[in-house]
Design a protein around this motif. Structure first.
Motif, PDB file in Angstrom:
ATOM      1  N   GLN A 104      -4.918  -6.755  -5.641  1.00 37.05           N
ATOM      2  CA  GLN A 104      -4.088  -6.229  -4.556  1.00 37.05           C
ATOM      3  C   GLN A 104      -2.822  -5.253  -4.891  1.00 37.05           C
ATOM      4  O   GLN A 104      -2.751  -4.119  -4.353  1.00 37.05           O
ATOM      5  CB  GLN A 104      -3.595  -7.430  -3.626  1.00 37.05           C
ATOM      6  CG  GLN A 104      -4.696  -7.799  -2.902  1.00 37.05           C
ATOM      7  CD  GLN A 104      -4.288  -9.084  -1.884  1.00 37.05           C
ATOM      8  OE1 GLN A 104      -4.238 -10.247  -2.262  1.00 37.05           O
ATOM      9  NE2 GLN A 104      -3.775  -9.034  -0.842  1.00 37.05           N
ATOM     10  N   LEU A 105      -2.287  -5.509  -5.935  1.00 36.11           N
ATOM     11  CA  LEU A 105      -1.182  -4.737  -6.378  1.00 36.11           C
ATOM     12  C   LEU A 105      -1.487  -3.407  -6.778  1.00 36.11           C
ATOM     13  O   LEU A 105      -0.991  -2.458  -6.906  1.00 36.11           O
ATOM     14  CB  LEU A 105      -0.262  -5.606  -7.630  1.00 36.11           C
ATOM     15  CG  LEU A 105       0.358  -6.707  -7.137  1.00 36.11           C
ATOM     16  CD1 LEU A 105       1.020  -7.431  -8.583  1.00 36.11           C
ATOM     17  CD2 LEU A 105       1.630  -6.489  -6.157  1.00 36.11           C
ATOM     18  N   LEU A 126       2.523  -8.986   0.859  1.00 34.59           N
ATOM     19  CA  LEU A 126       2.105  -8.890  -0.218  1.00 34.59           C
ATOM     20  C   LEU A 126       3.441  -9.489  -1.263  1.00 34.59           C
ATOM     21  O   LEU A 126       3.143  -9.955  -2.400  1.00 34.59           O
ATOM     22  CB  LEU A 126       1.671  -7.476  -0.656  1.00 34.59           C
ATOM     23  CG  LEU A 126       1.360  -7.256  -2.235  1.00 34.59           C
ATOM     24  CD1 LEU A 126       0.204  -8.082  -2.471  1.00 34.59           C
ATOM     25  CD2 LEU A 126       1.107  -5.817  -2.425  1.00 34.59           C
ATOM     26  N   ASP A 173      -1.915   3.402  -3.588  1.00 37.31           N
ATOM     27  CA  ASP A 173      -1.677   3.775  -2.127  1.00 37.31           C
ATOM     28  C   ASP A 173      -0.247   4.300  -1.951  1.00 37.31           C
ATOM     29  O   ASP A 173       0.019   5.200  -1.466  1.00 37.31           O
ATOM     30  CB  ASP A 173      -1.962   2.634  -1.168  1.00 37.31           C
ATOM     31  CG  ASP A 173      -1.776   3.466   0.230  1.00 37.31           C
ATOM     32  OD1 ASP A 173      -2.338   4.278   0.526  1.00 37.31           O
ATOM     33  OD2 ASP A 173      -1.169   2.542   0.928  1.00 37.31           O
ATOM     34  N   LYS A 174       0.663   3.430  -2.534  1.00 41.24           N
ATOM     35  CA  LYS A 174       2.205   3.787  -2.483  1.00 41.24           C
ATOM     36  C   LYS A 174       3.027   4.335  -3.486  1.00 41.24           C
ATOM     37  O   LYS A 174       3.838   4.768  -3.199  1.00 41.24           O
ATOM     38  CB  LYS A 174       2.847   2.314  -2.217  1.00 41.24           C
ATOM     39  CG  LYS A 174       2.164   1.458  -1.233  1.00 41.24           C
ATOM     40  CD  LYS A 174       2.825   1.841   0.144  1.00 41.24           C
ATOM     41  CE  LYS A 174       2.452   0.761   1.162  1.00 41.24           C
ATOM     42  NZ  LYS A 174       2.848   1.031   2.561  1.00 41.24           N
ATOM     43  N   THR A 223       8.952  -1.849   0.267  1.00 37.48           N
ATOM     44  CA  THR A 223       7.677  -0.764  -0.162  1.00 37.48           C
ATOM     45  C   THR A 223       6.385  -1.212  -0.070  1.00 37.48           C
ATOM     46  O   THR A 223       5.315  -0.952   0.432  1.00 37.48           O
ATOM     47  CB  THR A 223       7.843  -0.046  -1.263  1.00 37.48           C
ATOM     48  OG1 THR A 223       9.075   0.715  -1.346  1.00 37.48           O
ATOM     49  CG2 THR A 223       6.818   0.876  -1.759  1.00 37.48           C
ATOM     50  N   VAL A 224       6.190  -2.573  -0.649  1.00 43.50           N
ATOM     51  CA  VAL A 224       4.942  -3.106  -1.050  1.00 43.50           C
ATOM     52  C   VAL A 224       4.798  -4.081   0.215  1.00 43.50           C
ATOM     53  O   VAL A 224       3.402  -4.125   0.503  1.00 43.50           O
ATOM     54  CB  VAL A 224       4.919  -4.061  -2.116  1.00 43.50           C
ATOM     55  CG1 VAL A 224       5.395  -3.614  -3.412  1.00 43.50           C
ATOM     56  CG2 VAL A 224       5.940  -5.445  -1.780  1.00 43.50           C
ATOM     57  N   MET A 260      -2.361  -1.509  -3.831  1.00 44.18           N
ATOM     58  CA  MET A 260      -0.660  -1.089  -3.518  1.00 44.18           C
ATOM     59  C   MET A 260      -0.313   0.195  -4.203  1.00 44.18           C
ATOM     60  O   MET A 260       0.215   1.294  -3.886  1.00 44.18           O
ATOM     61  CB  MET A 260       0.179  -2.298  -3.516  1.00 44.18           C
ATOM     62  CG  MET A 260       1.692  -1.944  -3.058  1.00 44.18           C
ATOM     63  SD  MET A 260       2.425  -1.069  -4.375  1.00 44.18           S
ATOM     64  CE  MET A 260       2.751  -2.479  -5.648  1.00 44.18           C
TER      65      MET A 260
END
Length: 461
Positions: free
Chosen positions: A199-200, A141, A206-207, A136-137, A203
């Motif tokens: 960044q996490l 990443l 977004d995810k 997923t990530v 993510m």
């Protein structure tokens, strides 16, 4: 005829546990129990040992959260011997503890409860794990997270003497200073940690937050409990992992109690739960009312979401911005949905990274004076810190030679134990109807406890 469903063992958590679900004649859930069959005797076999052994001994309770026990233990020794660590020692201790919280939260995100939100729960069970989370990530990443987590572990090995079980804590300070030449490495590692944390969260928005399934679950009453919340706060009421006063807010967000750690016995009470070796905590002034939530129930919660609910904000700017974003999304404080623990945990990853950057730049970090010697004959010592899973208290009573006569450990998962049991039963009642039981439904029941990131080895001490 009534049926019994046993999820044994429960998965993706630290320790051993099971869920026992009893169905009535109509196939609906009559009762559901979260049970911990594991037994440990840490509080007893610490008796008769030297108090100075406790930072090394108590951390062996668990291989996931040893640093938190080390920190709570050395703070209890500070109190026991009436000695305050110098600024350099405080900076070193806070850096190692904050680095530990950072990398432990990443462990949960990728390996333990995180796959519940990173991976669609309707997919095959062989995908609901670290491999599905990494898919997923994204490969880039995921590799970055693994690399940075290792670097943060290496940082802790350099500062504390061990990547897993620290050996530096002493009453009144730490055993060695951080060399000046190490500052550049520490600064580089903490900068990488901050970049990863940012960044996490990108993510996650977004995810996860854009996914309708998660939004629906995060609004659902299935995973929601109206409880009290507890956490350490600094002098400005903001989240602090290393030090502060304990603040408890009620289900409406009002302050219920605000006290130093050494006053905990006036506020918290332990009880033994039939069928489980995990002792439970509840609010003494409200009383034990059973597995119920609401203003009249003594159940309270700790950990990432509870810390955010109990605090007035975060002590670093980027984490504060994300904190405000969370509460704007859910319509204000406090937030009650258990699945929001995942979002709160990532906010704490960001806070931990920002705080590590601040500590790396502090002049105190490399000062050579790292210990003041004890000055008082020992009697009683109490230490507190925020473990990744919530508030952790160590309480030692000794003789004049500092030999432990009695030891009491109040660990994070004990604080959450009653709420975990209620969360599991509430999810089971909502998801299992008319005798219909599938792997995906049972995974939904397990999600109710995994969001807390429970550590059952610690809770059955």
């Amino acid at each position: 005829m009534s049926r019994r469903i046993l999820i044994d063992p429960v998965t993706r958590l630290e320790g051993h546990g099971r869920i026992d679900i009893r169905l009535d004649d109509s196939g609906n859930v009559a009762r559901a129990f979260f049970q911990v069959p594991d037994f440990k005797g840490f509080e007893k076999f610490c008796e008769g040992r030297a108090a100075e052994e406790m930072p090394a001994l108590t951390q062996k309770i668990c291989g996931v959260c040893p640093t938190a026990h080390h920190i709570a233990a050395v703070k209890a020794l500070d109190d026991l011997f009436d000695v305050s660590p110098p600024p350099a020692a405080r900076a070193i201790r806070e850096l190692m503890h904050t680095a530990f919280v950072f990398e432990d939260h990443l462990l949960h995100l990728f390996y333990l409860g995180g796959p519940d939100i990173l991976v669609d729960g309707q997919v095959h069970h062989l995908k609901r794990n670290v491999f599905g989370a990494l898919e997923t990530v994204g490969d880039a990443l995921g590799r970055q997270a693994i690399r940075v987590r290792k670097k943060v572990r290496d940082l802790n090995a350099m500062v504390s003497g061990s990547a897993l079980y620290p050996v530096c804590g002493l009453p009144g300070g730490v055993s060695r200073a951080v060399p000046r030449q190490a500052r550049e490495t520490i600064a580089a590692t903490t900068a990488e940690a901050l970049a990863l944390a940012r960044q996490l969260l990108v993510m996650f928005h977004d995810k996860v937050l854009k996914r309708k399934r998660f939004r629906d679950m995060a609004r659902s009453s299935i995973f929601s409990l109206q409880t009290y919340y507890m956490g350490l706060v600094d002098t400005d009421g903001r989240v602090n992992f290393y030090d502060g006063r304990i603040r408890i807010v009620d289900p409406q967000g009002g302050t219920f109690a605000h006290f130093p750690a050494d006053d905990y016995l006036n506020h918290l009470e332990e009880r033994v739960a039939p069928g489980s070796y995990m002792k439970m905590l509840y609010l003494k002034k409200v009383g034990w009312k059973g597995y119920l939530d609401g203003l009249d129930s003594g159940l309270y919660r700790v950990g990432p979401l509870a810390r955010l609910n109990a605090a007035s904000g975060m002590a670093t700017p980027l984490a504060q911005r994300e904190y405000e974003r969370l509460y704007a999304a859910v319509g204000g404080k406090p937030a009650h949905n258990t699945l929001l623990y995942h979002w709160a945990r990532l906010i704490e990853v960001l806070y931990a990274a920002e705080r590590m950057v601040e500590l790396a730049a502090s002049p105190d970090l490399t000062h050579p004076h790292v210990r003041d010697l004890p000055v008082r004959s020992p009697s009683t010592g109490i230490g507190v810190c925020e473990a990744p899973r919530g508030t952790l208290i160590h309480h030692y009573q000794t003789d004049v030679r500092a030999i432990v006569k009695r030891l009491n450990l109040l660990v994070a998962t004990q604080n959450n134990a009653g709420a975990i049991c209620l969360s599991v039963e509430k999810a089971a009642r909502a998801l299992i109807k008319n005798g219909r039981v599938t792997d995906k439904l049972l995974n939904g029941v397990e999600m109710a406890y995994r969001a807390y990131d429970p550590c059952l080895a610690c809770a059955t001490h």
